[in-house]
Design a protein around this motif. Structure first.
Motif, PDB file in Angstrom:
ATOM      1  N   SER A 275       0.825  -1.200   0.000  1.00  0.00           N
ATOM      2  CA  SER A 275       0.000   0.000   0.000  1.00  0.00           C
ATOM      3  C   SER A 275       0.864   1.256   0.000  1.00  0.00           C
ATOM      4  CB  SER A 275      -0.970  -0.012   1.178  1.00  0.00           C
ATOM      5  OG  SER A 275      -0.279  -0.156   2.388  1.00  0.00           O
TER       6      SER A 275
ATOM      7  N   ARG B 266      -4.158   6.835  11.212  1.00  0.00           N
ATOM      8  CA  ARG B 266      -3.890   6.862   9.777  1.00  0.00           C
ATOM      9  C   ARG B 266      -2.544   7.513   9.546  1.00  0.00           C
ATOM     10  NH1 ARG B 266      -7.642   4.497   6.182  1.00  0.00           N
ATOM     11  NH2 ARG B 266      -9.575   4.378   7.305  1.00  0.00           N
TER      12      ARG B 266
ATOM     13  N   CYS C 145       1.539  17.417  -6.706  1.00  0.00           N
ATOM     14  CA  CYS C 145       2.075  17.141  -8.031  1.00  0.00           C
ATOM     15  C   CYS C 145       1.933  18.353  -8.934  1.00  0.00           C
ATOM     16  CB  CYS C 145       1.353  15.959  -8.661  1.00  0.00           C
ATOM     17  SG  CYS C 145       1.375  14.521  -7.628  1.00  0.00           S
TER      18      CYS C 145
ATOM     19  N   GLY D 169      -1.183  21.182 -10.213  1.00  0.00           N
ATOM     20  CA  GLY D 169      -2.108  21.365  -9.095  1.00  0.00           C
ATOM     21  C   GLY D 169      -2.811  20.104  -8.642  1.00  0.00           C
ATOM     22  N   LEU D 170      -2.315  18.966  -9.091  1.00  0.00           N
ATOM     23  CA  LEU D 170      -2.931  17.705  -8.658  1.00  0.00           C
ATOM     24  C   LEU D 170      -2.442  17.353  -7.260  1.00  0.00           C
ATOM     25  CD1 LEU D 170      -4.418  15.015  -9.054  1.00  0.00           C
ATOM     26  CD2 LEU D 170      -2.489  14.205 -10.364  1.00  0.00           C
ATOM     27  N   LEU D 171      -3.385  17.029  -6.427  1.00  0.00           N
ATOM     28  CA  LEU D 171      -3.072  16.695  -5.042  1.00  0.00           C
ATOM     29  C   LEU D 171      -3.500  15.252  -4.800  1.00  0.00           C
ATOM     30  CD1 LEU D 171      -2.142  18.110  -2.365  1.00  0.00           C
ATOM     31  CD2 LEU D 171      -4.563  18.346  -1.850  1.00  0.00           C
ATOM     32  N   LYS D 172      -2.542  14.401  -4.421  1.00  0.00           N
ATOM     33  CA  LYS D 172      -2.887  13.004  -4.153  1.00  0.00           C
ATOM     34  C   LYS D 172      -2.766  12.764  -2.660  1.00  0.00           C
ATOM     35  CE  LYS D 172      -0.678  11.404  -8.391  1.00  0.00           C
ATOM     36  NZ  LYS D 172       0.374  10.517  -8.906  1.00  0.00           N
ATOM     37  N   THR D 173      -3.833  12.303  -2.081  1.00  0.00           N
ATOM     38  CA  THR D 173      -3.825  12.031  -0.648  1.00  0.00           C
ATOM     39  C   THR D 173      -4.071  10.546  -0.422  1.00  0.00           C
ATOM     40  OG1 THR D 173      -4.874  14.177  -0.427  1.00  0.00           O
ATOM     41  CG2 THR D 173      -4.752  12.828   1.547  1.00  0.00           C
ATOM     42  N   HIS D 174      -3.183   9.900   0.243  1.00  0.00           N
ATOM     43  CA  HIS D 174      -3.370   8.487   0.575  1.00  0.00           C
ATOM     44  C   HIS D 174      -3.433   8.359   2.092  1.00  0.00           C
ATOM     45  CE1 HIS D 174      -2.460   6.741  -3.443  1.00  0.00           C
ATOM     46  NE2 HIS D 174      -1.876   7.906  -3.595  1.00  0.00           N
ATOM     47  N   ASN D 175      -4.561   7.940   2.586  1.00  0.00           N
ATOM     48  CA  ASN D 175      -4.695   7.692   4.021  1.00  0.00           C
ATOM     49  C   ASN D 175      -4.533   6.205   4.253  1.00  0.00           C
ATOM     50  OD1 ASN D 175      -5.443  10.451   4.663  1.00  0.00           O
ATOM     51  ND2 ASN D 175      -7.361   9.982   3.613  1.00  0.00           N
ATOM     52  N   LEU D 176      -3.444   5.826   4.838  1.00  0.00           N
ATOM     53  CA  LEU D 176      -3.163   4.400   5.003  1.00  0.00           C
ATOM     54  C   LEU D 176      -3.364   3.994   6.451  1.00  0.00           C
ATOM     55  CD1 LEU D 176       0.113   4.105   2.914  1.00  0.00           C
ATOM     56  CD2 LEU D 176      -2.243   3.904   2.151  1.00  0.00           C
ATOM     57  N   SER D 177      -4.041   2.892   6.617  1.00  0.00           N
ATOM     58  CA  SER D 177      -4.205   2.379   7.969  1.00  0.00           C
ATOM     59  C   SER D 177      -2.935   1.621   8.357  1.00  0.00           C
ATOM     60  CB  SER D 177      -5.418   1.461   8.042  1.00  0.00           C
ATOM     61  OG  SER D 177      -5.392   0.562   6.983  1.00  0.00           O
TER      62      SER D 177
END
Lengths: 279, 399
Positions: free
Chosen positions: B77, B105, B112, B115-123
């Motif tokens: 992940s 989390r 990026c 203006g692309l914003l990538k958010t990954h909330n990983l447990s």
């Protein structure tokens, strides 16, 4: 070229004749919608529309205008048949589908009418292959009643920006959630997978964003398994228009430029998976 | 915890995670005062890798309020966050790593281009500290080479090859594929490369020896070393004691510790047979694989003292190990002993008295547990902490 010099007399028995000096122009765009075997072909004097459906929840249409073909003759107002798309694609690429410049397969596609097979004459390097593919009783495509007057939100993005997101989609997520809003987060793709959730936010001021017309915050979920095939269309396209209507139905329109710089369109319609509480 | 990584360092971080993924399935994250430690270990615990990114590596670095925070998560992940490795450098401008202690989390935010914003909330799951005990500085043989040299060497071996044997003399190093004794001679192919000492940046031999270790992990480190251009140092002693592969620069350090095969085939056979014929050993994930010899090797390797002058390898290292006085702090774990559900080892061990660590046959000293945060990248054998390699975690904190 033996195919193009065939006598006109032969053609009179066909209700539809379409010729192209590059079969890739047709096969490429058909690949963008090839996620099920059965495709409904509807030909009108304007061109060809090819429809593929899945589970009555997803519909993909490829529009190939008449002028994409060097010759496009139709003797009726509308000709409809159903065909196995996988077989058709195999035939179109029977010479290997080489993308090398200067090598192309010349195609002549003929259809005599109801009950007859679709006949393909393919020629490359002096070798001619004739393929006859049985046609089937056409099914009635689902009408998604997606009407531009009911569109709530619409964005047009350069495909480049979405390709990355779609290639990285967490496939352990059952749904892809699309949020469109006149305020933050503007345009958001979310997945909810095994290892957590992910959000991809596109700012409305991004230089990838060609048009941003969102009137109301809308959050809808679409089955990942249904939307995944649209990645094929995305990969070929240079621009994509994402629209949702008041019912949450999704329309994805892809502008595809072929080898000769001509423009075709591919369109996906998808039903929302479930109603999500609107904020 | 809040870390910000910018520019080219995002790729370095991503490459480190990818090379850790060659080792194990889980990523152990431990923010420490002296930097962010990322670790992984393989399922048979014969390979361990750790990267420590110094605070200077980040443009912002703060450790969590909660002391001794550690967690582990599926490495897949985290890899997914940095999936487009090739385009990462061009697309990602900034990466935030934040810990949300309320929601349990770990959030990776990639800013990026366009203006692309990538958010990954990983447990994540809480975990105990994962720490291998090794002392690379006491190794008798030390080499340093540009990654290119090693990449070109490894390239000649088929991807399916599991182990390579590295032998050294005063002026040369030989790398060859390891052919199993049992392998059918007619089908076996031997590939051998000879590298002269002047191809290395540093070539220091004290003992002519020959060690056999897994190639996969070496390849993993080389991927990292090649992309960062950092020279790779190799430390090893005699067969049976681990080989340490290491990359260092001013803001990061990476150590891959790999078990080596003992060269005594009698011992190997003996030890693997023991696994089956002895009175039923406690359920143990170590018993199910054929890496016994690796593990024994590992145990013996950490007998304190300079390894060159150290005690000879006992013929039955496993038994020696269990005779060793058991250290007092068996219960050094700070988290509950509950095994995580769903995992095979968890299932088998749940039947055991969960209050007490299962009586693992190979008490690996290799992985100490819960070291003081400052003793990170520990290079001293910690003999007092004879702890099991099991990594139980706190399952009570659900999302």
């Amino acid at each position: 070229m033996p195919l193009s010099t065939q006598s006109q007399g032969d053609d009179e028995q066909y209700v539809l004749v379409a010729c192209s000096d590059n079969a890739r122009n047709l096969s490429n765009i058909l690949k963008a919608i090839s996620f099920k075997d059965h495709a409904i072909f509807t030909a009108t004097p304007n061109g060809l529309r090819v429809t593929v459906e899945d589970s009555k929840c997803l519909q993909a249409n490829a529009f190939i205008q008449a002028d994409i073909f060097q010759e496009f003759t139709i003797r009726e107002d509308s000709v409809t048949f159903q065909i196995n798309l996988t077989v058709l694609l195999d035939c179109l690429n029977i010479f290997g589908g080489s993308a090398l410049p200067g090598i192309s397969t010349v195609l002549r596609m003929c259809y005599k009418g109801y009950g007859y097979p679709l006949t393909l004459f393919l020629e490359e390097g002096g070798v001619v292959t004739v393929c006859k593919i049985n046609t089937q009783e056409p099914e009635e495509p689902v009408d998604f009643e997606f009407c531009s007057t009911n569109v709530t939100n619409k964005v047009i993005l350069q495909s480049e920006g979405l390709k990355e997101a779609f290639s990285e989609l967490d496939l352990t997520s059952e749904v892809l959630q699309i949020t469109m809003s006149p305020s933050q987060p503007y345009f958001r793709l979310s997945t909810f997978g095994n290892s957590g959730n992910a959000h991809y936010d596109y700012s409305k001021d991004s230089d990838m964003m060609e048009l941003f017309q969102c009137t109301k915050t809308q959050t809808n979920r679409y089955k990942m398994s249904l939307l995944k095939p649209s990645t094929k269309a995305l990969a070929l396209s240079c621009k994509v228009s994402v629209r949702t209507d008041n019912r949450g139905f999704l329309s994805l329109q892809y502008l595809v430029r072929n080898d000769d710089g001509q423009i075709c369109f591919v369109e996906y319609y998808c039903c929302p998976d479930e109603d999500v509480e609107e904020e | 915890m809040h870390c910000v990584v910018t520019g080219g360092n995002v790729k370095v971080l991503a490459k480190a995670i990818h090379s850790l993924s060659r080792i194990g399935d889980e990523l152990y994250v431990e923010p420490q005062e002296d930097g962010l430690a990322l670790r992984s270990v393989n399922s048979s615990r014969s390979a361990y890798a750790c990267f420590l990114f110094a605070p200077l590596f980040f443009s912002r670095y703060s450790v969590p309020n909660r002391n001794n925070f550690r967690c582990k998560m599926a490495i897949k992940s985290v890899q997914a966050v940095f999936r487009s490795l090739a385009s990462l450098e061009k697309t990602v401008e900034k990466c935030h790593i934040e810990l949300d202690e309320q929601k349990n989390r770990l959030t990776f935010t990639l800013h990026c281009k366009h203006g692309l914003l990538k958010t990954h909330n990983l447990s994540f799951q809480d975990s105990e500290s994962l720490q291998a005990v090794f002392d690379k500085d006491s190794c008798s043989n030390v080499f340093r080479a540009q990654p290119r040299l090693l990449v070109d060497t490894v390239m000649h071996f088929p991807p399916s090859l599991e182990e390579v044997t590295v032998s050294v003399s005063d002026e040369r190093m030989w790398v060859r594929n390891h052919v199993e004794e049992e392998a059918e001679q007619s089908k076996a192919m031997l590939t051998e490369l000879c590298l002269a000492s002047d191809e290395f940046d540093h070539f220091a031999i004290q003992a002519h020896s020959s060690v056999t270790f897994c190639l996969k992990e070496l390849r993993g480190l080389l991927v990292f070393a090649e992309s960062t251009g950092l020279p790779v140092s190799i430390y090893f002693d005699e067969p049976g004691s681990p080989v340490v592969l290491s990359v260092t620069d001013s803001v990061l350090e990476g150590n891959f510790v790999l078990a080596t095969l003992t060269d005594d085939p009698g011992l190997r056979k003996n030890s693997s047979r023991r696994g089956h014929t002895q009175p039923p050993p406690p359920p143990d994930d170590f018993m199910n694989d054929d890496m016994d010899s690796y593990l024994i090797a590992m145990d013996t390797s950490i007998v304190p003292g300079p390894s060159t002058a150290g005690p000879p390898t006992p013929p039955l290292a496993g038994s020696t190990c269990s005779k060793r006085p058991v250290a007092t702090n068996h219960r050094t774990r700070i988290h509950s002993e509950e095994e995580e559900e769903g995992e095979e080892e968890g299932d088998s061990e749940k039947a055991e008295d969960s209050d007490r660590p299962p009586n693992k046959k190979f008490r690996s000293l290799f992985f100490g547990s819960v070291l003081p945060p400052s003793s990170q990248m520990n290079t001293q054998p910690v003999v007092s902490q004879e702890v099991l390699a099991s990594d139980s975690e706190d399952d009570s904190q659900d999302e």
